[in-house]
Design an enzyme around this catalytic site. Structure first.
Site, short mmCIF file in Angstrom:
data_model
loop_
_atom_site.label_atom_id
_atom_site.label_comp_id
_atom_site.label_asym_id
_atom_site.label_seq_id
_atom_site.Cartn_x
_atom_site.Cartn_y
_atom_site.Cartn_z
N GLY A 467 126.75 -59.38 -45.88
CA GLY A 467 125.96 -58.87 -46.68
C GLY A 467 124.51 -58.99 -46.00
N THR A 468 124.67 -59.69 -44.87
CA THR A 468 123.40 -59.86 -43.66
C THR A 468 122.98 -58.63 -42.82
OG1 THR A 468 124.84 -61.02 -42.57
CG2 THR A 468 123.79 -62.39 -43.93
N GLY A 509 125.13 -67.03 -36.83
CA GLY A 509 126.19 -65.77 -36.25
C GLY A 509 125.84 -65.11 -35.01
N ASN A 588 117.22 -56.42 -35.43
CA ASN A 588 117.00 -55.18 -35.97
C ASN A 588 115.97 -55.35 -37.15
OD1 ASN A 588 117.23 -53.36 -38.29
ND2 ASN A 588 119.26 -52.82 -37.75
N LYS A 590 114.82 -54.03 -39.63
CA LYS A 590 114.92 -53.60 -40.88
C LYS A 590 116.09 -54.48 -41.76
CE LYS A 590 116.01 -49.55 -43.72
NZ LYS A 590 116.33 -48.01 -43.35
N THR A 591 116.97 -54.75 -41.13
CA THR A 591 118.00 -55.77 -41.84
C THR A 591 117.35 -57.14 -41.73
OG1 THR A 591 119.14 -55.90 -39.64
CG2 THR A 591 120.13 -54.51 -41.30
N GLU A 662 118.09 -68.48 -42.88
CA GLU A 662 118.02 -69.43 -43.93
C GLU A 662 116.58 -69.85 -43.80
OE1 GLU A 662 121.56 -72.13 -43.95
OE2 GLU A 662 121.70 -70.90 -42.24
#
Ligand code: MOS
Length: 696
Positions: A467-468, A509, A588, A590-591, A662
């Site tokens: 969902g990241t 990630g 990014n 936005k994300t 996090e």
């Protein structure tokens, strides 16, 4: 010579919409439970109603007699597992009960409703033993684990803390506590398991398909190649899906027992409060000493927290204290109580989140004792080197975050005295706290790139998007790594049929998989040049980053909070929060903003709402649903002003990007507590800050 090459393309840094957005909003993105099979059956578990003891008898006759029931599984009928050394995963392998809610049986039926009803008809008798589920700092059985999560030293000592503290001009000695909290992603833990001809397929809601395969293959004694795990879309993880828990094993066990029938198992919200991990409660004593000028002379952070008797998890609560500030002497310790409770595990920023609540509250308290503005106090104690490793930082821009945050928030001219501003019944205050998170890189990822008939590059890596925004961010990274437009990238993730990759956890990630893709792209170009032919392919594995030996790598941030406290009811509102991060290059915006926003909201939630209440008489989490376990709704979240400073850090990886999943939660609860103190003059050291703690 550095092996790092800097990205030169244009996809990184673009505020792209999520590439998977249309599939998600139109409902065609398949989550684990949505993988449909004609002949699927449904599983419902039976949880132990005692916290410790033995199952003496299970009467399944009534459950089995119910029309639609296919099988009832107990420890007497369950297939034997090959490896039961991990007692959390040794599901239905003995009559022993180690915590309340532990699976003692399960029903497989034609519908979910029948399975659930039948589960309620399974009669279990116990030989109950006295249990012990209460964490207290004065227990006489506390012990020091060998390391704390994942592999940090348990205790550290620099210089003579006791001597320095005793002779410090200004001192603080306070204890802070954080409660048990439970991960509650929107999508619960869910598995569809199919066992056919010795092959096991799992559609699992997980943060790591390859990690699930490795563990499940070991538990069942299967060759890894016989286990396939698929998870293209996951509805939130936060750490509880970072490792397979008993629910995944139970689904596979049931599938083995009724071979050929796909088993669907989704935990109910109540079942999410048992057996899939939780944030351990902590009791943290912080002692700080400073000289007259506000320089830290002594820092000690001593932590007591809980683990389970059947399996150790040691949260690294004091680790951030080892790197945050310059101090002449420092001591950190962790002690555990092993209790008859489910196994605690990861929850967003394990260690940093509870630990920085204590440290950043204490820093606020000591700043006041020193007569210093809390920002100035932190700047005065900014370290040259990372004390933990003795290394310079690859980049450290905490001060820039504090200054930029102060500017955006309007900190200047703040009256430091508490309880000086009132608007009607509302006492108004402001608070600040710092944030940090390490740059983690997990070992062992591979990526494969293939030039396809349609002129696009297939980029394959068994990575995850919980969902990241990984679907989008890794596509951007792939485009720049290959020097092609993003439309030329066909990313494939979330399946063990793709090259092995690490778990989505520890905010690692992008660092891990992005670096791996850069390496695969380098190998591909070296082998096939700029004009490849259809079918050309190459693999790359995560390269070492030798700079990790030379530099300490951390992201930093600063949170500013306005709190309003109703003088009569103790209700706390947070109308606005400003956070500034220094996390390297942002892939990014936005994300990324969503990641920061989610973390900050979870910190606000930690400050004001979340608390799993253990009744130690029964070893039971009493408020195990959303009626009583509070999380913020939209109305609880005010204006969230999120930004980041330009930070050029080519040492961390080719993208120059640090992790961002996090850091938003770290320190944010302390900023709220500090603002509440400024509003009311009341210092709450025991989370969450509920109204009762602000009255009388
Ligand atoms: Mo996160 S707690 O590292 O999955």
């Amino acid at each position: 010579m550095s092996i790092i090459t800097k990205a030169t393309g244009k996809a990184i840094g673009a505020s792209l919409d999520r590439l998977d957005g249309p599939e998600k909003v139109s409902g065609t993105a398949r989550y684990a439970y949505e993988h449909h099979f004609e002949n699927a059956a449904y599983l419902s578990p039976v949880g132990a109603t005692v916290a410790k003891g033995r199952v003496t008898q299970i009467d399944v006759s009534e459950a089995e007699a119910l029309p639609g029931v296919i099988a009832v599984i107990t420890n007497e009928t369950a297939p034997k597992l090959a490896d039961t050394s991990d007692r959390e995963l040794a599901v239905l392998q003995s009559d022993e009960v180690a915590y309340r809610g532990q699976y003692v049986a399960a029903v497989v039926a034609e519908t979910f409703e029948v399975a659930r009803h039948a589960a309620s008809l399974v009669r279990v008798s116990y030989d109950e033993e006295p249990q012990d589920a209460e964490l207290r700092w004065d227990r006489d059985d506390l012990y020091a684990p060998e390391v704390v999560n994942p592999a940090f030293p348990t205790d550290t000592e620099e210089g003579d803390f006791d001597g320095a503290f005793a002779s410090s001009a200004i001192t603080l000695d306070e204890t802070y506590t954080t409660p048990t909290e439970h991960n509650n992603p929107m999508e619960p833990h869910t598995t569809v398991a199919i066992w056919e001809g010795g092959d096991l397929t799992l559609y699992d809601s997980t943060q790591g398909v390859h990690a699930v395969r490795k563990t499940v293959a070991g538990v069942f004694g299967l060759d890894r190649e016989r286990v396939r795990v698929v998870a293209p879309f996951v509805g939130g993880g936060f750490g509880s899906k970072g490792l397979p828990h008993a629910n995944t094993i139970l689904a596979a066990l049931a599938a083995q027992m009724v071979e050929g029938i796909p088993i669907k198992f989704a935990l109910t919200r109540q079942q999410m409060f048992t057996g899939v991990g939780y944030r351990t409660p902590t009791i943290q004593r912080v002692r700080l000493g400073a000289d007259e000028d506000g320089h830290l002379t002594a820092t000690a952070h001593d932590v007591v927290e809980q683990t389970a008797r059947i399996k150790e998890f040691a949260e690294q609560t004091a680790v951030a204290t080892r790197t945050m500030y310059a101090t002449q002497t420092r001591r950190t310790t962790h002690r555990l109580a092993a209790l008859d409770v489910p196994v605690p595990s990861w929850m967003r920023a394990p260690g940093e989140a509870p630990g920085m609540f204590a440290l950043e509250s204490a820093m606020d308290e000591l700043a006041a004792k020193c007569g210093l503005d809390p920002i100035e106090f932190r700047i005065r104690n900014e370290p040259e080197l990372d004390a933990e490793t003795g290394l310079p930082y690859s980049s450290r821009n905490l001060v820039a975050c504090l200054r930029e945050g102060a500017r955006r928030f309007g900190w200047e001219g703040r009256d430091p005295s508490p309880r000086t501003r009132q608007e009607g019944r509302w006492l108004v205050g402001t608070g600040v706290a710092a944030s940090t998170y390490p740059v983690f890189r997990m070992p062992g990822s591979r990526a494969r790139i293939r030039y396809e008939e349609d002129g696009r590059y297939a980029v394959e890596i068994g990575a995850m998007d919980i969902g990241t925004g990984t679907w989008t961010a890794l596509a951007q990274i792939s485009a720049d790594a290959l020097g092609v437009p993003i439309e030329a990238i066909n990313l494939r993730i979330g399946d063990t049929n793709l090259p092995s990759a690490s778990v989505q956890g520890g905010s690692s990630g992008i660092n891990t998989w992005g670096s791996t893709i850069f390496e695969a792209a380098r190998v591909f170009r070296e082998r096939h040049g700029q004009n490849p032919s259809a079918g050309d392919e190459a693999e790359g594995k995560l390269p070492d980053n030798p700079e990790m030996e030379n530099y300490a790598m951390h992201a930093f941030g600063a949170h500013f909070v306005e709190a309003r406290v109703d003088e009569d009811t103790g209700e706390v509102r947070v109308p606005r929060m400003t956070s500034v991060f220094a996390a390297g290059n942002i892939i990014n915006p936005k994300t990324a903003r969503s990641q920061f926003l989610g973390g900050m909201t979870m910190g606000l939630s930690m400050a004001l709402h979340e608390e799993s209440m253990m009744d130690p008489r029964f070893g039971h989490i009493v408020n195990h649903d959303f009626a009583e376990y509070h999380i913020p709704t939209a109305a609880d979240v005010g204006e969230m002003d999120i930004s980041w400073i330009e930070e050029d850090d080519p040492l961390v990886n080719p993208m120059g990007a640090k992790g961002i999943g996090e850091i938003g939660i770290v320190g944010s609860a302390a900023a709220v507590a500090n603002a509440v103190h400024h509003a009311t003059g009341i210092r709450v050291r025991e989370l969450p800050i509920t109204p009762d703690k602000l009255l009388g």
